[in-house]
Scaffold this motif. Structure first.
Motif, PDB file in Angstrom:
ATOM      1  N   LEU A  87      33.131 122.800 -42.052  1.00  0.00           N
ATOM      2  CA  LEU A  87      34.033 121.906 -41.325  1.00  0.00           C
ATOM      3  C   LEU A  87      35.114 122.727 -40.625  1.00  0.00           C
ATOM      4  N   CYS A  88      35.615 122.217 -39.485  1.00  0.00           N
ATOM      5  CA  CYS A  88      36.763 122.862 -38.857  1.00  0.00           C
ATOM      6  C   CYS A  88      38.005 122.580 -39.709  1.00  0.00           C
ATOM      7  N   VAL A  89      39.040 123.378 -39.507  1.00  0.00           N
ATOM      8  CA  VAL A  89      40.243 123.246 -40.338  1.00  0.00           C
ATOM      9  C   VAL A  89      40.824 121.844 -40.229  1.00  0.00           C
ATOM     10  N   SER A  90      40.834 121.324 -39.020  1.00  0.00           N
ATOM     11  CA  SER A  90      41.435 120.012 -38.791  1.00  0.00           C
ATOM     12  C   SER A  90      40.693 118.911 -39.568  1.00  0.00           C
ATOM     13  N   CYS A  91      39.359 118.924 -39.525  1.00  0.00           N
ATOM     14  CA  CYS A  91      38.590 117.920 -40.277  1.00  0.00           C
ATOM     15  C   CYS A  91      38.722 118.138 -41.776  1.00  0.00           C
ATOM     16  N   TYR A  92      38.801 119.414 -42.181  1.00  0.00           N
ATOM     17  CA  TYR A  92      38.948 119.682 -43.613  1.00  0.00           C
ATOM     18  C   TYR A  92      40.278 119.139 -44.129  1.00  0.00           C
ATOM     19  N   LEU A  93      41.334 119.351 -43.344  1.00  0.00           N
ATOM     20  CA  LEU A  93      42.663 118.897 -43.780  1.00  0.00           C
ATOM     21  C   LEU A  93      42.767 117.373 -43.809  1.00  0.00           C
ATOM     22  N   GLN A 122      35.950 109.343 -50.004  1.00  0.00           N
ATOM     23  CA  GLN A 122      35.593 107.972 -49.631  1.00  0.00           C
ATOM     24  C   GLN A 122      35.732 107.849 -48.122  1.00  0.00           C
ATOM     25  N   TYR A 123      34.920 106.987 -47.544  1.00  0.00           N
ATOM     26  CA  TYR A 123      35.064 106.759 -46.113  1.00  0.00           C
ATOM     27  C   TYR A 123      34.580 105.374 -45.730  1.00  0.00           C
ATOM     28  N   GLU A 124      35.036 104.930 -44.568  1.00  0.00           N
ATOM     29  CA  GLU A 124      34.565 103.650 -44.058  1.00  0.00           C
ATOM     30  C   GLU A 124      33.255 103.863 -43.307  1.00  0.00           C
ATOM     31  N   LYS A 125      32.504 102.772 -43.147  1.00  0.00           N
ATOM     32  CA  LYS A 125      31.146 102.865 -42.604  1.00  0.00           C
ATOM     33  C   LYS A 125      31.045 103.630 -41.292  1.00  0.00           C
ATOM     34  N   GLU A 126      32.024 103.446 -40.390  1.00  0.00           N
ATOM     35  CA  GLU A 126      31.919 104.055 -39.065  1.00  0.00           C
ATOM     36  C   GLU A 126      32.543 105.450 -38.982  1.00  0.00           C
ATOM     37  N   SER A 127      33.097 105.930 -40.085  1.00  0.00           N
ATOM     38  CA  SER A 127      33.806 107.217 -40.081  1.00  0.00           C
ATOM     39  C   SER A 127      32.859 108.385 -39.776  1.00  0.00           C
ATOM     40  N   ASN A 128      33.369 109.386 -39.064  1.00  0.00           N
ATOM     41  CA  ASN A 128      32.564 110.575 -38.777  1.00  0.00           C
ATOM     42  C   ASN A 128      32.232 111.379 -40.039  1.00  0.00           C
ATOM     43  N   TYR A 129      32.955 111.134 -41.131  1.00  0.00           N
ATOM     44  CA  TYR A 129      32.696 111.881 -42.367  1.00  0.00           C
ATOM     45  C   TYR A 129      31.326 111.536 -42.959  1.00  0.00           C
ATOM     46  N   ARG A 130      30.750 110.388 -42.516  1.00  0.00           N
ATOM     47  CA  ARG A 130      29.394 110.060 -42.998  1.00  0.00           C
ATOM     48  C   ARG A 130      28.393 111.105 -42.501  1.00  0.00           C
ATOM     49  N   ARG A 131      28.753 111.847 -41.438  1.00  0.00           N
ATOM     50  CA  ARG A 131      27.846 112.883 -40.932  1.00  0.00           C
ATOM     51  C   ARG A 131      27.564 113.969 -41.963  1.00  0.00           C
ATOM     52  N   GLY A 152      31.057 121.541 -54.986  1.00  0.00           N
ATOM     53  CA  GLY A 152      31.839 122.600 -55.637  1.00  0.00           C
ATOM     54  C   GLY A 152      33.328 122.336 -55.519  1.00  0.00           C
ATOM     55  N   ILE A 153      33.756 121.926 -54.332  1.00  0.00           N
ATOM     56  CA  ILE A 153      35.171 121.601 -54.119  1.00  0.00           C
ATOM     57  C   ILE A 153      35.571 120.412 -55.007  1.00  0.00           C
ATOM     58  N   GLY A 154      34.714 119.389 -55.026  1.00  0.00           N
ATOM     59  CA  GLY A 154      34.993 118.210 -55.845  1.00  0.00           C
ATOM     60  C   GLY A 154      35.042 118.553 -57.330  1.00  0.00           C
ATOM     61  N   ARG A 205      27.955 128.080 -34.928  1.00  0.00           N
ATOM     62  CA  ARG A 205      27.945 127.025 -35.952  1.00  0.00           C
ATOM     63  C   ARG A 205      28.920 125.940 -35.515  1.00  0.00           C
ATOM     64  N   TYR A 206      28.661 124.720 -35.948  1.00  0.00           N
ATOM     65  CA  TYR A 206      29.484 123.591 -35.507  1.00  0.00           C
ATOM     66  C   TYR A 206      30.012 122.791 -36.692  1.00  0.00           C
ATOM     67  N   CYS A 207      31.181 122.218 -36.506  1.00  0.00           N
ATOM     68  CA  CYS A 207      31.795 121.374 -37.543  1.00  0.00           C
ATOM     69  C   CYS A 207      30.863 120.201 -37.845  1.00  0.00           C
TER      70      CYS A 207
END
Ligand SMILES: [Zn+2]
Length: 229
Positions: free
Chosen positions: A30-36, A69-78, A97-99, A14-16
């Motif tokens: 998500l990996c821990v780093s992206c989650y944090l 929230q994220y900016e248009k180019e952010s990887n979080y849009r994935r 659920g987290i939200g 599985r991948y982040c």
């Protein structure tokens, strides 16, 4: 259990969903780093985006909140791409659920008695096979127990693709998109309207206007998974 999880992870890695790094057995979505580093919004800060402010002032919405929230180019849009296009709608349930837990702690759900998801057109629903907002609703329901009302609102026509249109063209384009075939299902309720991502807020405003025009004695709050700034 852990042993078998490790075996499955070896066979089917599985991948982040943000950075693409391979996940450890203990990590989910998500990996821990992206989650944090997740760009969570703090509901109590009152730090509303321009789109949320439009809902709260011009549309007289009771409450409005987004999880991240994220900016248009952010990887979080994935996360949204996985939810809508890459056939991983379960990520929407997870993040919602987290939200919902974060918002429940702030009293966001007080008085709200049911949920309504932003409908897809029949054509898009057939093509995608699911409405991503239903998966978001599942995550909220796990925390709050709120029921989902189906069939009260409909999306009428497959409109021009909104991507690529300017802000003002989008406003015009969003008009006449929705109808309320069963207003009686919503009468006297305080509904939580659910959408995946808010950019200008035009689509949500269009639906809110139609509901307000069609249903007597209704209160509306809004939950979106993400807001683009
Ligand atoms: Zn990552």
């Amino acid at each position: 259990m852990y042993f078998w999880k490790r075996v499955f992870d070896f066979l089917l890695p599985r991948y982040c969903k943000v950075c693409g790094r391979r996940l450890d057995t203990s990590e989910t979505n998500l990996c821990v780093s992206c989650y944090l580093s997740m760009p969570f919004l703090d509901y109590q800060s009152g730090n509303f985006s321009p789109a949320e402010r439009i809902l709260l002032t011009e549309r007289n919405v009771v409450r409005a909140a987004s999880v991240i929230q994220y900016e248009k180019e952010s990887n979080y849009r994935r996360i949204l791409f996985h939810l809508k296009y890459w056939n991983h709608p379960e990520v929407g349930t997870w993040l919602a659920g987290i939200g919902a837990e974060r918002l429940a702690a702030k009293g966001f759900f007080e008085g709200i008695d049911s949920m309504v998801t932003l409908p897809l057109s029949a054509h898009k629903f057939r093509k995608r096979g699911y409405n991503q907002c239903d998966y978001i609703a599942q995550g909220i329901s796990r925390v709050t127990g709120l029921p989902l009302i189906n069939g009260a609102v409909e999306r009428d026509v497959e409109h021009q693709r909104q991507a690529g249109l300017g802000r003002y063209q989008r406003w015009g384009n969003a008009e006449g998109l929705f109808s309320v075939p069963h207003p009686e299902l919503l009468e006297g309720r305080h509904i939580l309207l659910i959408d995946d991502v808010m950019t200008t807020g035009a689509t949500l405003c269009s639906l809110i206007d139609v509901i307000n025009d069609s249903v007597r004695n209704i209160k509306i709050s809004v939950f979106t998974l993400a807001i683009v700034v």
